[in-house]
Design a protein around this motif. Structure first.
Motif, PDB file in Angstrom:
ATOM      1  N   LEU A 142     -21.619  26.518   4.400  1.00 39.96           N
ATOM      2  CA  LEU A 142     -21.019  26.455   3.072  1.00 39.96           C
ATOM      3  C   LEU A 142     -19.698  27.215   3.027  1.00 39.96           C
ATOM      4  O   LEU A 142     -18.730  26.767   2.402  1.00 39.96           O
ATOM      5  CB  LEU A 142     -21.985  27.014   2.033  1.00 39.96           C
ATOM      6  CG  LEU A 142     -23.314  26.254   1.858  1.00 39.96           C
ATOM      7  CD1 LEU A 142     -24.168  26.930   0.790  1.00 39.96           C
ATOM      8  CD2 LEU A 142     -23.078  24.792   1.499  1.00 39.96           C
ATOM      9  N   ALA A 143     -19.651  28.370   3.704  1.00 41.21           N
ATOM     10  CA  ALA A 143     -18.422  29.155   3.723  1.00 41.21           C
ATOM     11  C   ALA A 143     -17.301  28.392   4.416  1.00 41.21           C
ATOM     12  O   ALA A 143     -16.136  28.450   3.998  1.00 41.21           O
ATOM     13  CB  ALA A 143     -18.665  30.491   4.429  1.00 41.21           C
ATOM     14  N   ALA A 144     -17.637  27.658   5.471  1.00 41.53           N
ATOM     15  CA  ALA A 144     -16.629  26.850   6.158  1.00 41.53           C
ATOM     16  C   ALA A 144     -16.154  25.710   5.264  1.00 41.53           C
ATOM     17  O   ALA A 144     -14.952  25.434   5.163  1.00 41.53           O
ATOM     18  CB  ALA A 144     -17.208  26.300   7.464  1.00 41.53           C
ATOM     19  N   ARG A 145     -17.089  25.064   4.597  1.00 36.89           N
ATOM     20  CA  ARG A 145     -16.743  23.901   3.778  1.00 36.89           C
ATOM     21  C   ARG A 145     -15.786  24.270   2.662  1.00 36.89           C
ATOM     22  O   ARG A 145     -14.822  23.551   2.389  1.00 36.89           O
ATOM     23  CB  ARG A 145     -18.030  23.284   3.198  1.00 36.89           C
ATOM     24  CG  ARG A 145     -17.776  21.990   2.420  1.00 36.89           C
ATOM     25  CD  ARG A 145     -17.325  20.892   3.365  1.00 36.89           C
ATOM     26  NE  ARG A 145     -16.847  19.719   2.645  1.00 36.89           N
ATOM     27  CZ  ARG A 145     -15.602  19.543   2.252  1.00 36.89           C
ATOM     28  NH1 ARG A 145     -14.678  20.475   2.488  1.00 36.89           N
ATOM     29  NH2 ARG A 145     -15.235  18.428   1.631  1.00 36.89           N
ATOM     30  N   VAL A 146     -16.041  25.401   1.992  1.00 37.14           N
ATOM     31  CA  VAL A 146     -15.216  25.777   0.850  1.00 37.14           C
ATOM     32  C   VAL A 146     -13.820  26.205   1.299  1.00 37.14           C
ATOM     33  O   VAL A 146     -12.890  26.259   0.484  1.00 37.14           O
ATOM     34  CB  VAL A 146     -15.925  26.884   0.029  1.00 37.14           C
ATOM     35  CG1 VAL A 146     -15.752  28.249   0.669  1.00 37.14           C
ATOM     36  CG2 VAL A 146     -15.448  26.887  -1.417  1.00 37.14           C
ATOM     37  N   ARG A 147     -13.656  26.480   2.595  1.00 38.98           N
ATOM     38  CA  ARG A 147     -12.349  26.813   3.151  1.00 38.98           C
ATOM     39  C   ARG A 147     -11.661  25.611   3.784  1.00 38.98           C
ATOM     40  O   ARG A 147     -10.652  25.748   4.465  1.00 38.98           O
ATOM     41  CB  ARG A 147     -12.496  27.940   4.171  1.00 38.98           C
ATOM     42  CG  ARG A 147     -12.811  29.289   3.530  1.00 38.98           C
ATOM     43  CD  ARG A 147     -13.279  30.313   4.549  1.00 38.98           C
ATOM     44  NE  ARG A 147     -13.395  31.645   3.967  1.00 38.98           N
ATOM     45  CZ  ARG A 147     -14.439  32.062   3.241  1.00 38.98           C
ATOM     46  NH1 ARG A 147     -15.465  31.230   3.020  1.00 38.98           N
ATOM     47  NH2 ARG A 147     -14.466  33.295   2.750  1.00 38.98           N
ATOM     48  N   GLY A 148     -12.230  24.429   3.570  1.00 33.77           N
ATOM     49  CA  GLY A 148     -11.627  23.211   4.080  1.00 33.77           C
ATOM     50  C   GLY A 148     -11.984  22.878   5.503  1.00 33.77           C
ATOM     51  O   GLY A 148     -11.461  21.910   6.069  1.00 33.77           O
ATOM     52  N   LEU A 149     -12.882  23.650   6.105  1.00 32.48           N
ATOM     53  CA  LEU A 149     -13.304  23.401   7.475  1.00 32.48           C
ATOM     54  C   LEU A 149     -14.569  22.554   7.499  1.00 32.48           C
ATOM     55  O   LEU A 149     -15.327  22.516   6.531  1.00 32.48           O
ATOM     56  CB  LEU A 149     -13.557  24.723   8.204  1.00 32.48           C
ATOM     57  CG  LEU A 149     -12.323  25.551   8.531  1.00 32.48           C
ATOM     58  CD1 LEU A 149     -12.708  26.992   8.820  1.00 32.48           C
ATOM     59  CD2 LEU A 149     -11.572  24.943   9.715  1.00 32.48           C
TER      60      LEU A 149
END
Length: 208
Positions: A142-149
């Motif tokens: 989730l942390a990656a997704r919210v950073r565009g990763l």
């Protein structure tokens, strides 16, 4: 106690809906400060008895990557042999790994006998250590997704091979290989839905 509002709830719901198991990556590098942010975010994960059992190795050696890629090819061929007819064709059409292009590879293990936590909460259910690692992976996702990763999990590997290959302690059990990078595209439909492999099922919350 911190109070969250409707906007916070809606944002979380949107992030959960847009989490994807990514397999199509650009090769652009991920900046080190951004990777450090993800590392820190992962540390917010809960764990049984505060045992913190996840262990993460960044696999950067070309030789090690080649060995892992070869293991995937072998295991994928064995997995494909389980299917026949149109299901085999559908399996062969799936892109099951982002190993070819993802700039960051993370091998995640579970320490099965951590000193941390002093055994609290896991004496009768040692599987909670693996569950803790799974929650840490989800937090990272989730942390990656919210950073565009984008992040993708490669599960078609032989755990008995990966641990010795990376020379980890015997008490570390392989959990997952994660591919991390910038997605080639965003999609509001999960890959397995789009490919017609499997739609979501909806298990109910049963009452007894």
């Amino acid at each position: 106690m911190t109070q969250f509002n409707d906007a916070d709830r809606d944002t979380l719901d949107r992030i959960l809906r847009w989490r994807r198991d990514m397999r199509h990556f650009r090769t652009d590098p991920v900046p080190e400060p951004l990777l450090e942010e993800l590392h820190e975010a992962m540390e917010f994960s809960p764990s049984v008895g505060n045992s913190r059992p996840w262990r993460v190795i960044r696999v950067e050696s070309p030789d090690l990557r080649a060995e892992i890629r070869a293991d995937f090819i072998r295991c994928n061929a064995e997995a494909a042999a389980r299917y026949q007819g149109t299901q085999r064709q559908a399996y062969d059409a799936l892109k099951l790994a982002g190993l070819d292009r993802a700039p960051v590879w993370l091998a995640v293990f579970t320490e099965t006998d951590p000193a941390e936590g002093h055994g609290l909460g896991r004496a009768t259910m040692p599987a909670t250590l693996h569950q803790s690692t799974a929650m840490a992976i989800h937090t990272l996702w989730l942390a990656a997704r919210v950073r565009g990763l984008g992040l993708g999990m490669v599960s078609i590997l032989d755990p008995a091979h990966i641990g010795p290959l990376l020379r980890v302690p015997e008490s570390w059990e392989f959990t997952a290989l994660l591919c991390l990078g910038w997605p080639e595209f965003t999609d509001d439909t999960p890959l397995l839905h789009r490919a017609g492999w499997q739609a979501n099922t909806a298990p109910g919350w049963e009452k007894r």
